[in-house]
Design a protein around this motif. Structure first.
Motif, PDB file in Angstrom:
ATOM      1  N   VAL A  63      26.971  64.999  22.918  1.00 38.08           N
ATOM      2  CA  VAL A  63      26.208  66.235  23.072  1.00 38.08           C
ATOM      3  C   VAL A  63      27.002  67.353  22.397  1.00 38.08           C
ATOM      4  O   VAL A  63      28.186  67.537  22.682  1.00 38.08           O
ATOM      5  CB  VAL A  63      25.973  66.566  24.565  1.00 38.08           C
ATOM      6  N   PRO A  64      26.354  68.103  21.498  1.00 36.79           N
ATOM      7  CA  PRO A  64      27.076  69.190  20.836  1.00 36.79           C
ATOM      8  C   PRO A  64      27.656  70.187  21.843  1.00 36.79           C
ATOM      9  O   PRO A  64      27.011  70.534  22.825  1.00 36.79           O
ATOM     10  CB  PRO A  64      25.993  69.852  19.969  1.00 36.79           C
ATOM     11  N   LYS A  65      28.864  70.620  21.591  1.00 34.74           N
ATOM     12  CA  LYS A  65      29.555  71.532  22.503  1.00 34.74           C
ATOM     13  C   LYS A  65      28.872  72.890  22.593  1.00 34.74           C
ATOM     14  O   LYS A  65      28.911  73.554  23.619  1.00 34.74           O
ATOM     15  CB  LYS A  65      31.012  71.701  22.057  1.00 34.74           C
ATOM     16  N   ASP A  66      28.190  73.309  21.511  1.00 34.50           N
ATOM     17  CA  ASP A  66      27.607  74.652  21.464  1.00 34.50           C
ATOM     18  C   ASP A  66      26.181  74.740  22.021  1.00 34.50           C
ATOM     19  O   ASP A  66      25.424  75.641  21.677  1.00 34.50           O
ATOM     20  CB  ASP A  66      27.655  75.202  20.041  1.00 34.50           C
ATOM     21  N   ILE A  67      25.830  73.830  22.918  1.00 35.18           N
ATOM     22  CA  ILE A  67      24.526  73.883  23.578  1.00 35.18           C
ATOM     23  C   ILE A  67      24.492  75.110  24.501  1.00 35.18           C
ATOM     24  O   ILE A  67      25.430  75.358  25.250  1.00 35.18           O
ATOM     25  CB  ILE A  67      24.290  72.597  24.417  1.00 35.18           C
ATOM     26  N   ASP A  68      23.403  75.868  24.438  1.00 41.36           N
ATOM     27  CA  ASP A  68      23.240  77.040  25.305  1.00 41.36           C
ATOM     28  C   ASP A  68      22.472  76.713  26.583  1.00 41.36           C
ATOM     29  O   ASP A  68      22.755  77.240  27.657  1.00 41.36           O
ATOM     30  CB  ASP A  68      22.485  78.153  24.568  1.00 41.36           C
ATOM     31  N   ALA A  69      21.470  75.849  26.453  1.00 41.57           N
ATOM     32  CA  ALA A  69      20.608  75.520  27.592  1.00 41.57           C
ATOM     33  C   ALA A  69      20.100  74.097  27.430  1.00 41.57           C
ATOM     34  O   ALA A  69      20.176  73.518  26.348  1.00 41.57           O
ATOM     35  CB  ALA A  69      19.440  76.500  27.671  1.00 41.57           C
ATOM     36  N   ALA A  70      19.577  73.543  28.532  1.00 38.03           N
ATOM     37  CA  ALA A  70      19.025  72.188  28.491  1.00 38.03           C
ATOM     38  C   ALA A  70      17.826  72.091  29.418  1.00 38.03           C
ATOM     39  O   ALA A  70      17.741  72.797  30.429  1.00 38.03           O
ATOM     40  CB  ALA A  70      20.084  71.163  28.902  1.00 38.03           C
ATOM     41  N   TYR A  71      16.922  71.213  29.056  1.00 36.13           N
ATOM     42  CA  TYR A  71      15.805  70.857  29.916  1.00 36.13           C
ATOM     43  C   TYR A  71      16.068  69.453  30.438  1.00 36.13           C
ATOM     44  O   TYR A  71      16.281  68.527  29.651  1.00 36.13           O
ATOM     45  CB  TYR A  71      14.482  70.874  29.148  1.00 36.13           C
ATOM     46  N   PHE A  72      16.055  69.301  31.761  1.00 32.41           N
ATOM     47  CA  PHE A  72      16.211  67.977  32.372  1.00 32.41           C
ATOM     48  C   PHE A  72      14.819  67.485  32.755  1.00 32.41           C
ATOM     49  O   PHE A  72      14.258  67.891  33.769  1.00 32.41           O
ATOM     50  CB  PHE A  72      17.122  68.043  33.602  1.00 32.41           C
ATOM     51  N   LEU A  73      14.246  66.629  31.911  1.00 34.44           N
ATOM     52  CA  LEU A  73      12.895  66.105  32.120  1.00 34.44           C
ATOM     53  C   LEU A  73      12.915  64.581  32.237  1.00 34.44           C
ATOM     54  O   LEU A  73      11.982  63.901  31.843  1.00 34.44           O
ATOM     55  CB  LEU A  73      11.990  66.527  30.951  1.00 34.44           C
ATOM     56  N   VAL A  99      27.117  67.261  29.970  1.00 38.00           N
ATOM     57  CA  VAL A  99      27.004  68.690  29.659  1.00 38.00           C
ATOM     58  C   VAL A  99      28.122  69.540  30.251  1.00 38.00           C
ATOM     59  O   VAL A  99      28.295  70.683  29.830  1.00 38.00           O
ATOM     60  CB  VAL A  99      25.623  69.270  30.068  1.00 38.00           C
ATOM     61  N   ASN A 100      28.870  69.019  31.199  1.00 34.64           N
ATOM     62  CA  ASN A 100      29.947  69.824  31.781  1.00 34.64           C
ATOM     63  C   ASN A 100      31.056  70.128  30.781  1.00 34.64           C
ATOM     64  O   ASN A 100      31.866  71.009  31.011  1.00 34.64           O
ATOM     65  CB  ASN A 100      30.511  69.158  33.041  1.00 34.64           C
ATOM     66  N   ASN A 101      31.104  69.407  29.673  1.00 37.58           N
ATOM     67  CA  ASN A 101      32.105  69.674  28.638  1.00 37.58           C
ATOM     68  C   ASN A 101      31.531  70.486  27.483  1.00 37.58           C
ATOM     69  O   ASN A 101      32.077  70.487  26.388  1.00 37.58           O
ATOM     70  CB  ASN A 101      32.678  68.354  28.112  1.00 37.58           C
ATOM     71  N   THR A 102      30.408  71.153  27.721  1.00 36.20           N
ATOM     72  CA  THR A 102      29.787  71.980  26.685  1.00 36.20           C
ATOM     73  C   THR A 102      29.823  73.442  27.135  1.00 36.20           C
ATOM     74  O   THR A 102      30.305  73.758  28.219  1.00 36.20           O
ATOM     75  CB  THR A 102      28.318  71.556  26.451  1.00 36.20           C
ATOM     76  N   ASN A 103      29.268  74.302  26.307  1.00 36.82           N
ATOM     77  CA  ASN A 103      29.188  75.730  26.631  1.00 36.82           C
ATOM     78  C   ASN A 103      27.886  76.082  27.345  1.00 36.82           C
ATOM     79  O   ASN A 103      27.501  77.252  27.384  1.00 36.82           O
ATOM     80  CB  ASN A 103      29.298  76.565  25.347  1.00 36.82           C
ATOM     81  N   ILE A 104      27.208  75.116  27.880  1.00 37.17           N
ATOM     82  CA  ILE A 104      25.882  75.305  28.472  1.00 37.17           C
ATOM     83  C   ILE A 104      25.901  76.375  29.567  1.00 37.17           C
ATOM     84  O   ILE A 104      26.821  76.442  30.365  1.00 37.17           O
ATOM     85  CB  ILE A 104      25.339  73.959  29.011  1.00 37.17           C
ATOM     86  N   LYS A 105      24.866  77.200  29.553  1.00 34.26           N
ATOM     87  CA  LYS A 105      24.746  78.272  30.535  1.00 34.26           C
ATOM     88  C   LYS A 105      23.625  78.016  31.533  1.00 34.26           C
ATOM     89  O   LYS A 105      23.682  78.472  32.665  1.00 34.26           O
ATOM     90  CB  LYS A 105      24.500  79.604  29.818  1.00 34.26           C
ATOM     91  N   GLN A 106      22.561  77.308  31.106  1.00 33.66           N
ATOM     92  CA  GLN A 106      21.397  77.107  31.967  1.00 33.66           C
ATOM     93  C   GLN A 106      20.812  75.711  31.776  1.00 33.66           C
ATOM     94  O   GLN A 106      20.711  75.225  30.650  1.00 33.66           O
ATOM     95  CB  GLN A 106      20.316  78.154  31.651  1.00 33.66           C
ATOM     96  N   VAL A 107      20.413  75.105  32.895  1.00 25.59           N
ATOM     97  CA  VAL A 107      19.637  73.871  32.876  1.00 25.59           C
ATOM     98  C   VAL A 107      18.334  74.157  33.609  1.00 25.59           C
ATOM     99  O   VAL A 107      18.331  74.778  34.671  1.00 25.59           O
ATOM    100  CB  VAL A 107      20.401  72.702  33.544  1.00 25.59           C
ATOM    101  N   ILE A 108      17.234  73.708  33.025  1.00 27.40           N
ATOM    102  CA  ILE A 108      15.913  73.884  33.627  1.00 27.40           C
ATOM    103  C   ILE A 108      15.421  72.500  34.031  1.00 27.40           C
ATOM    104  O   ILE A 108      15.361  71.581  33.205  1.00 27.40           O
ATOM    105  CB  ILE A 108      14.946  74.555  32.643  1.00 27.40           C
TER     106      ILE A 108
END
Length: 195
Positions: A63-73, A99-108
């Motif tokens: 998973v790219p480190k620079d992910i901002d957000a994700a959808y869990f579907l 995703v815990n090793n990415t820059n993610i800010k929000q999961v929907i």
């Protein structure tokens, strides 16, 4: 925004993907099998695809480190196995590991309506996934929906088939669950609106 879309090949994901692209987002689709992602060439050329089976323990983080957000579907309801709830829990745990090793800010997360003490196995599983996702290192936005109505959805097709074949039906006493259906267009609007 750079967005990780899990469940991209599912009923919701297939309708959400073009909307996210139209909004100008950079999309990374996480699928088990890239060859099964049924999108046209134009969409395929505008997305990044990574193959991940969230049922398997992560070996390396793709998973790219620079992910901002994700959808869990992701869900396992279509699985023929009875232990779909264990499978769904495992996918949520492994998702967090990725995703815990990415820059993610929000999961929907699109869940079911879990506002009763007595829940079906399906809804208990959705609530359990929600609880697991809350353990992630990101802000979690949970949307809860009943039956999603739209051509092609399994719920819609089942109801349509029942109505066409059985205009009058006697049901057992245990069929007392009320539902609050929602149109697929509205679901997609809410999913994009909370981003």
């Amino acid at each position: 925004m750079k967005i990780l879309l899990t469940g991209a090949n599912g009923y919701i994901g297939m309708r959400l993907l073009p909307q996210l692209l139209e909004m100008g987002h950079e999309i990374v689709c996480a699928v088990r099998d890239e060859s099964r992602l049924s999108v046209d060439k134009e969409i395929r050329s505008n997305i990044q695809i990574i193959e991940i089976d969230f049922l398997e323990e992560p070996k390396e983080n793709i998973v790219p480190k620079d992910i901002d957000a994700a959808y869990f579907l992701i869900h396992s309801m279509s699985s023929s196995t009875q232990d779909f709830d264990d499978m769904e829990a495992k996918t949520a745990v492994n998702f967090n590991k990725y995703v815990n090793n990415t820059n993610i800010k929000q999961v929907i997360y699109l869940s079911g309506i879990v506002n009763d003490e007595k829940l079906s196995k399906h809804l208990r599983s959705r609530k359990n996934v929600e609880d697991i996702l809350y353990q992630g290192k990101y802000n979690l936005t949970v949307l809860r929906a009943g039956i999603i109505v739209g051509s092609g959805s399994s719920s819609f097709e089942i109801i349509r088939d029942l109505c066409e074949k059985l205009p009058v039906m006697i049901t057992p006493k245990w069929v007392l669950t009320k539902t609050q259906p929602i149109a697929i267009r509205d679901v997609v609007a809410f999913l994009t609106g909370v981003l």
